[in-house]
Motif scaffolding. Structure first.
Motif, short mmCIF file in Angstrom:
data_model
loop_
_atom_site.label_atom_id
_atom_site.label_comp_id
_atom_site.label_asym_id
_atom_site.label_seq_id
_atom_site.Cartn_x
_atom_site.Cartn_y
_atom_site.Cartn_z
N THR A 80 10.93 -6.37 23.07
CA THR A 80 12.01 -7.34 23.10
C THR A 80 11.77 -8.46 24.11
O THR A 80 12.65 -9.26 24.36
CB THR A 80 13.36 -6.66 23.43
N ARG A 81 10.58 -8.52 24.67
CA ARG A 81 10.27 -9.54 25.67
C ARG A 81 9.58 -10.74 25.03
O ARG A 81 9.08 -10.67 23.92
CB ARG A 81 9.35 -8.94 26.75
N LYS A 82 9.54 -11.84 25.77
CA LYS A 82 8.89 -13.04 25.26
C LYS A 82 7.42 -12.78 24.97
O LYS A 82 6.87 -13.25 23.98
CB LYS A 82 9.05 -14.19 26.26
N TRP A 83 6.76 -12.05 25.86
CA TRP A 83 5.42 -11.53 25.57
C TRP A 83 5.60 -10.10 25.08
O TRP A 83 6.15 -9.26 25.78
CB TRP A 83 4.54 -11.55 26.82
N ASN A 84 5.16 -9.82 23.88
CA ASN A 84 5.42 -8.50 23.28
C ASN A 84 4.14 -7.70 23.05
O ASN A 84 4.09 -6.87 22.15
CB ASN A 84 6.20 -8.65 21.97
N PHE A 272 5.54 -18.17 28.01
CA PHE A 272 5.47 -17.53 26.70
C PHE A 272 6.50 -18.07 25.72
O PHE A 272 6.55 -17.62 24.57
CB PHE A 272 5.63 -16.01 26.85
N CYS A 273 7.33 -19.01 26.15
CA CYS A 273 8.33 -19.58 25.25
C CYS A 273 7.68 -20.42 24.16
O CYS A 273 8.14 -20.43 23.02
CB CYS A 273 9.33 -20.44 26.04
N ARG A 274 6.63 -21.13 24.55
CA ARG A 274 6.00 -22.04 23.61
C ARG A 274 4.54 -21.66 23.38
O ARG A 274 3.89 -21.08 24.24
CB ARG A 274 6.09 -23.48 24.12
N ARG A 275 4.04 -22.01 22.24
CA ARG A 275 2.69 -21.65 21.85
C ARG A 275 1.66 -22.38 22.70
O ARG A 275 1.74 -23.59 22.91
CB ARG A 275 2.49 -22.01 20.37
N ASN A 276 0.71 -21.61 23.23
CA ASN A 276 -0.39 -22.17 23.99
C ASN A 276 -1.63 -21.38 23.59
O ASN A 276 -1.88 -20.29 24.12
CB ASN A 276 -0.14 -22.07 25.49
N GLU A 279 -4.20 -20.07 26.29
CA GLU A 279 -3.80 -19.00 27.19
C GLU A 279 -3.33 -17.74 26.46
O GLU A 279 -2.97 -16.76 27.09
CB GLU A 279 -2.70 -19.49 28.13
N GLY A 280 -3.30 -17.78 25.14
CA GLY A 280 -2.91 -16.60 24.38
C GLY A 280 -1.42 -16.45 24.19
O GLY A 280 -0.96 -15.40 23.73
N ALA A 281 -0.64 -17.47 24.54
CA ALA A 281 0.81 -17.44 24.35
C ALA A 281 1.13 -17.91 22.93
O ALA A 281 0.77 -19.02 22.55
CB ALA A 281 1.51 -18.31 25.38
N LEU A 282 1.80 -17.07 22.16
CA LEU A 282 2.10 -17.41 20.77
C LEU A 282 3.48 -18.05 20.60
O LEU A 282 3.83 -18.45 19.50
CB LEU A 282 2.01 -16.16 19.89
N GLY A 283 4.26 -18.12 21.68
CA GLY A 283 5.61 -18.65 21.58
C GLY A 283 6.54 -17.62 20.96
O GLY A 283 6.13 -16.56 20.49
N THR A 284 7.82 -17.96 20.93
CA THR A 284 8.81 -17.02 20.39
C THR A 284 9.42 -17.51 19.07
O THR A 284 10.35 -16.88 18.56
CB THR A 284 9.94 -16.77 21.41
N ARG A 285 8.92 -18.60 18.55
CA ARG A 285 9.43 -19.10 17.27
C ARG A 285 9.18 -18.06 16.17
O ARG A 285 8.07 -17.54 16.02
CB ARG A 285 8.74 -20.41 16.91
N GLY A 286 10.22 -17.73 15.43
CA GLY A 286 10.11 -16.76 14.35
C GLY A 286 10.36 -15.32 14.77
O GLY A 286 10.42 -14.43 13.93
#
Length: 344
Positions: A80-84, A272-276, A279-286
């Motif tokens: 349930t976290r921004k990074w899952n 982790f809110c937005r796609r990067n 850095e491996g951040a996929l964002g939380t969209r969707g």
């Protein structure tokens, strides 16, 4: 096959240099995570790893199982976290390139998973080089019970996890902050198992009476290990290297030094809110969220202040199941309407 490729990629990232890891993730290796796959390139392994591959391939099988259990627990803890703890689009490999709080958890839970799998294999009799832990049998008790049964040989699991997980990092140059951080987090993961052994007992006697009670030591439930490391993640300490390069010290003067059980990191996490992609951040969209929750997993936090959408989806599931003699279970297929809420 996709999951198998992810697991072998995770494993190689944890023990191999970055340039080799980049290659494995780039090709999206479809190899299954078995002994031959892990040990095939023995020249790339550190001394202890190479020796275990050649002399104890059955240990490597348990190491692979431990890494798989660890990845599943990571995904549960951060669901349930921004990074899952996702493995989509090779994001985990990019997360592990930096000494962030998230990487600290992955290293720690993996080291714990290896301890757990190897120790369990000892208790189940799958490994010839270890048995149950009987060292407590001669220790006196209060007389109401005595040590017996098959205790978990956690010291053996700890030793093999340390030999395999730490081998390559111990060869790195002195003063390398990444080496110190990863070795520390590996140890924190092992301590989350070793220091929290529990006592399990069984009564013996006629008609269920407890004329004699024998007890033995068992590992904690792995969910408890994950919960404990998740707490350490939330309270992780940012550290720097000491002047002589031998130790880790807190970045702030007023912060107490981390213990062996604490998780440490030296770099801040990405947003982790937005796609990067870098850095491996996929964002939380969707991502699916809970509109009724004000905490972690709630739409306000998970969607990072953005709006969210709702739609009804139809889910098919088994229902009205009945047992037919002998021996078959017959179920009907029912449809259920569910409201799905996702971040925009």
């Amino acid at each position: 096959m996709r999951v198998q490729g992810v697991l072998i990629g995770l494993y190689f990232y944890l023990i191999f240099p970055a340039n080799i890891i980049g290659l494995w993730w780039a090709v999206g290796s479809p190899l299954v995570m078995d002994t031959n796959s892990i040990c095939r390139k023995t020249r790339r392994l550190a001394g202890k790893q190479r020796a275990i591959c050649r002399k104890e391939p059955e240990i490597v099988e348990e190491v692979a199982k431990g890494a798989k259990v660890a990845l599943m627990e990571c995904q549960y803890q951060f669901r349930t976290r921004k990074w899952n703890c996702t493995t989509l689009r090779r994001s985990l490999s990019k997360i592990l390139r930096r000494d962030t709080r998230e990487a600290a958890f992955v290293y720690a839970i993996t080291a714990a998973g290896v301890v757990y799998a190897v120790t369990e294999a000892c208790s189940m009799g799958r490994l010839l080089q270890c048995t149950c832990d009987n060292n407590l049998r001669d220790i006196a008790t209060d007389g109401e019970w005595e040590w017996g049964g098959c205790g978990d040989n956690v010291d053996f699991g700890y030793q093999k996890s340390r030999e395999f997980m730490d081998a390559r990092r111990r060869k790195r140059r002195r003063g390398d902050v990444t080496t110190l951080v990863q070795l520390h987090n590996n140890e924190a993961g092992r301590q989350a198992v070793r220091k929290y052994m529990r006592k399990e007992c069984k009564c013996h006697g006629l008609s269920g009476s407890c004329t004699l009670k024998t007890c033995w030591r068992k590992m904690p439930l792995f969910r408890d290990v994950g919960n404990r490391l998740k707490q350490k993640f939330d309270g992780g300490s940012k550290v720097i290297s000491s002047n002589d390069g031998k130790y880790l010290i807190p970045e702030g003067d007023t912060i107490k030094p981390p213990s062996k059980e604490d998780l440490v990191y030296s770099e801040e996490s990405p947003d982790f809110c937005r796609r990067n992609k870098k850095e491996g951040a996929l964002g939380t969209r969707g991502r699916e969220c809970d509109p009724t929750s004000m905490g972690v997993g709630g739409c306000d936090l998970l969607c990072c202040g953005r709006n969210y959408s709702k739609k009804q989806v139809t889910i098919k599931e088994n229902c009205n199941c009945r047992f037919m003699w002998c021996c078959e279970v017959i179920c009907e297929t029912c449809q259920k309407i569910k409201t799905e809420t996702r971040c925009l």
